[in-house]
Design an enzyme around this catalytic site. Structure first.
Site, short mmCIF file in Angstrom:
data_model
loop_
_atom_site.label_atom_id
_atom_site.label_comp_id
_atom_site.label_asym_id
_atom_site.label_seq_id
_atom_site.Cartn_x
_atom_site.Cartn_y
_atom_site.Cartn_z
N ASN A 43 -5.86 8.21 6.33
CA ASN A 43 -5.66 7.00 7.15
C ASN A 43 -5.52 7.39 8.63
O ASN A 43 -6.09 6.76 9.51
CB ASN A 43 -4.37 6.25 6.76
CG ASN A 43 -4.44 5.59 5.40
OD1 ASN A 43 -3.45 5.45 4.71
ND2 ASN A 43 -5.62 5.15 5.01
N ARG A 88 -1.44 9.76 -2.89
CA ARG A 88 -0.69 9.00 -1.86
C ARG A 88 0.21 7.91 -2.46
O ARG A 88 1.25 7.58 -1.88
CB ARG A 88 -1.64 8.42 -0.82
CG ARG A 88 -2.83 7.61 -1.33
CD ARG A 88 -3.85 7.47 -0.19
NE ARG A 88 -4.99 6.59 -0.44
CZ ARG A 88 -6.12 6.97 -1.03
NH1 ARG A 88 -6.25 8.20 -1.52
NH2 ARG A 88 -7.12 6.14 -1.15
N ARG A 92 0.87 -1.17 0.00
CA ARG A 92 0.00 0.00 0.00
C ARG A 92 0.91 1.22 0.00
O ARG A 92 2.11 1.13 0.31
CB ARG A 92 -0.88 0.00 1.25
CG ARG A 92 -1.94 -1.08 1.21
CD ARG A 92 -2.69 -1.18 2.52
NE ARG A 92 -3.53 -0.02 2.78
CZ ARG A 92 -4.24 0.14 3.90
NH1 ARG A 92 -4.18 -0.76 4.86
NH2 ARG A 92 -5.00 1.21 4.06
N HIS A 93 0.36 2.36 -0.32
CA HIS A 93 1.08 3.64 -0.19
C HIS A 93 1.47 3.82 1.27
O HIS A 93 0.92 3.15 2.17
CB HIS A 93 0.13 4.76 -0.62
CG HIS A 93 -1.22 4.62 0.05
ND1 HIS A 93 -1.46 5.05 1.35
CD2 HIS A 93 -2.36 4.01 -0.36
CE1 HIS A 93 -2.70 4.73 1.69
NE2 HIS A 93 -3.28 4.09 0.67
N HIS A 124 -3.60 0.19 -3.15
CA HIS A 124 -4.49 0.47 -2.01
C HIS A 124 -5.04 -0.81 -1.39
O HIS A 124 -5.00 -1.88 -2.00
CB HIS A 124 -5.65 1.34 -2.51
CG HIS A 124 -5.19 2.57 -3.23
ND1 HIS A 124 -5.01 3.78 -2.61
CD2 HIS A 124 -4.82 2.75 -4.53
CE1 HIS A 124 -4.57 4.68 -3.49
NE2 HIS A 124 -4.45 4.06 -4.68
N GLU A 170 -8.06 3.23 -5.57
CA GLU A 170 -8.79 2.55 -4.50
C GLU A 170 -10.27 2.43 -4.83
O GLU A 170 -10.80 3.20 -5.67
CB GLU A 170 -8.58 3.33 -3.18
CG GLU A 170 -9.25 2.75 -1.95
CD GLU A 170 -8.89 1.28 -1.66
OE1 GLU A 170 -8.96 0.45 -2.58
OE2 GLU A 170 -8.58 0.97 -0.49
O1 F6P Z 1 -9.19 2.91 4.88
C1 F6P Z 1 -8.34 2.88 3.80
C2 F6P Z 1 -9.03 2.37 2.56
O2 F6P Z 1 -8.08 2.27 1.54
C3 F6P Z 1 -10.22 3.20 2.08
O3 F6P Z 1 -9.88 4.27 1.23
C4 F6P Z 1 -11.11 2.19 1.46
O4 F6P Z 1 -12.44 2.62 1.31
C5 F6P Z 1 -10.94 1.05 2.40
O5 F6P Z 1 -9.60 1.07 2.80
C6 F6P Z 1 -11.26 -0.30 1.81
O6 F6P Z 1 -11.32 -1.25 2.83
P1 F6P Z 1 -12.73 -1.84 3.28
O7 F6P Z 1 -13.29 -2.46 2.05
O8 F6P Z 1 -12.40 -2.84 4.33
O9 F6P Z 1 -13.60 -0.74 3.78
#
Ligand code: F6P
Length: 500
Positions: A268, A311, A261-262, A397, A332
């Site tokens: 975050n 990022r 990941r970044h 991501h 993402e």
């Molecule tokens: O929280 C970081 C992230 O990359 C968000 O931008 C994204 O919506 C999420 O993780 C994805 O993870 P999950 O599907 O578990 O919500």
């Protein structure tokens, strides 16, 4: 059904000579078979064809992994494993001699047993599925057995033949894979090699390759020396997608992937999802450590693929690698209307959405955003390109990396959205014989935790009940109407989830 075909042969008044007896019958019968099932038949059997050590098992496992990932359940049924279970491990090359009647009967018995197992599998737990019959199926007679048994059960058949004329690759396949199989445990490697080579010679005595003339009515893909493809009479999307996949893999490319990941982003740190923010100080620290890791491990020449978000681009700016390519499809997951909120805020503002996502995270699509399934769809071209690379570093991501890791580790759609992809960690994926190995390398740079565990079914149901969603509550329907104008797909997804 075969009776019908016999009748058909008689009715057409075509005469048979002893040599063409079987052929005449099956040629017409096959036409019947290929036409008798619907275009996108929910049950398919892909039967591998080819001499031993032609990469059939490899192709079978790769294809199964891909099909599972695109949402078509798939399982490999390896006839060798059943044979070992049913008749033992110590079968020498003469067992495979087509003129050895006992051996031939035993092998046919095993083939029938595996077909029984496949038919049972479809009955018990598989619809919209592909069974991959990993066997040699080198004679027309054996392929006819498959055609006799599967279509009457509503199972469409496609053959995949692997032809390899390269003796160097053949020998390598034997030494790398075959000599390690239980048939040769404890054997002297040279004795085992000789026995296996004689086994191949025995198969060659009776080998009938798929050909356009005699097999034109069948659905088949014939792969010659990995690079040449003959595609014949494919039916429906899954077969076509399988051909597309096979044309993209390079069986002798061993892709090692470095995934990260970044570095930690400002969002975050605030526990917010989505956005397009810069790195925190910890994020920059990680990016620099990652650069050092690449230098120390002579990985500065490998290509780096990244998304087009700030990022990831900022993370890459601290790396020594020059070959950096940006892809929008590595962005993402789009959280739509929930972008920029914390999980707590989503739960408070859109409690129904939050509960529905927990109920079926892979298929849930954010209002005006994406689902994991959507992300997998847009990643498909990337997966095809990754299949052809030796080494790549991907900087992207959490959700995107879950989809990619899920593909390489052949994980189910239930598991994919919950794979742990911590920040500030490199995940190394190395290919094994038929699968991949995952290793995590962490540099000890502090970061936020963005993983949210899978909730228990009980707690999700309790929440849904409290929200009165289970019986079509008005607040949910109201929301449905509200978004109706924006995205019809979202509405239809919800209807499916409600029904389930
Ligand atoms: O929280 C970081 C992230 O990359 C968000 O931008 C994204 O919506 C999420 O993780 C994805 O993870 P999950 O599907 O578990 O919500």
């Amino acid at each position: 059904m075969f009776e019908t075909q016999r009748k058909l042969v008689k009715e057409t008044g075509r005469t048979r000579t002893p040599a063409s007896d079987n052929l005449m019958e099956t040629e017409l019968g096959r036409e019947r078979y290929t036409r008798s099932l619907p275009m996108n038949c929910p049950k398919q059997c892909y039967a591998m064809v080819g001499l031993p050590a032609r990469g059939k098992s490899y192709i079978a496992h790769r294809l199964a992994r891909y099909l599972n990932w695109i949402g078509t359940k798939s399982k490999v049924f390896n006839v060798g494993q059943y044979r070992r279970r049913l008749v033992g491990v110590n079968m020498t090359y003469d067992y495979y001699d087509p003129f050895n009647t006992t051996g031939a009967q035993s092998r046919r018995m095993v083939a029938n047993h595996v077909l029984d197992t496949i038919i049972e599998w479809f009955k018990e737990d598989a619809d919209n599925a592909v069974a991959i019959l990993d066997a040699t199926n080198t004679t027309r007679d054996r392929r006819d057995l498959i055609l006799e048994r599967c279509p009457p059960e509503g199972i469409q058949v496609m053959f995949i033949e692997s032809v390899l004329d390269d003796t160097f690759i053949e020998e390598r396949n034997i030494r790398e894979h075959k000599l390690r199989c239980p048939d040769y445990q404890g054997c002297d490697p040279d004795d085992a090699f000789n026995d296996f080579s004689k086994r191949i010679e025995n198969y060659k005595k009776a080998y009938e390759t798929l050909c356009l003339n005699l097999d034109r009515e069948l659905s088949f893909i014939r792969v010659s020396n990995i690079t040449q493809f003959h595609i014949n009479n494919l039916i429906g999307t899954v077969q076509s997608k399988s051909a597309y996949f096979l044309m993209n893999i390079r069986p002798h490319t061993k892709t090692t992937l470095y995934l990260s990941r970044h570095g930690e982003s400002q969002f975050n740190e605030l526990a917010k999802i989505g956005g397009d923010t810069n790195l925190t100080d910890n994020g920059v620290r990680y990016a620099k450590k990652l650069g050092k890791f690449l230098l120390e491990n002579n990985l500065t020449d490998i290509p780096v693929w990244t998304s087009i978000m700030k990022r990831t681009i900022e993370t890459c700016s601290h790396l020594p690698n020059q070959n950096v390519q940006r892809y929008k499809c590595l962005n993402e997951i789009d959280a739509g209307r929930c972008d920029g909120l914390t999980y707590k805020e989503i739960e408070e503002t859109y409690p129904e959405e939050f509960a529905l996502r927990d109920l079926d995270k892979y298929n849930y699509r954010y209002p005006q955003g994406e689902s994991y399934q959507d992300v997998c769809c847009r990643l498909e071209p990337i997966i095809m390109d990754l299949e052809k690379q030796d080494q790549v570093l991907l900087i992207c991501h959490q959700a995107v990396l879950r989809c990619i890791v899920g593909y390489f580790l052949n994980l189910s759609t239930d598991e994919i959205p919950y794979i742990k992809i911590p920040l500030h960690t490199v995940i190394k994926i190395t290919p094994l014989a038929y699968g991949c190995e995952k290793e995590e390398i962490s540099f000890g740079v502090e970061s936020s935790v963005t993983h949210r565990d899978k909730q228990t079914q009980e707690s999700i149901e309790r929440r849904l009940l409290a929200l009165d969603i289970s019986n079509g509550d008005s607040s949910f329907v109201g929301h449905e109407e509200e978004i109706n104008g924006n995205n019809e797909d979202v509405v239809s997804d919800r209807v499916v989830m409600m029904a389930s």
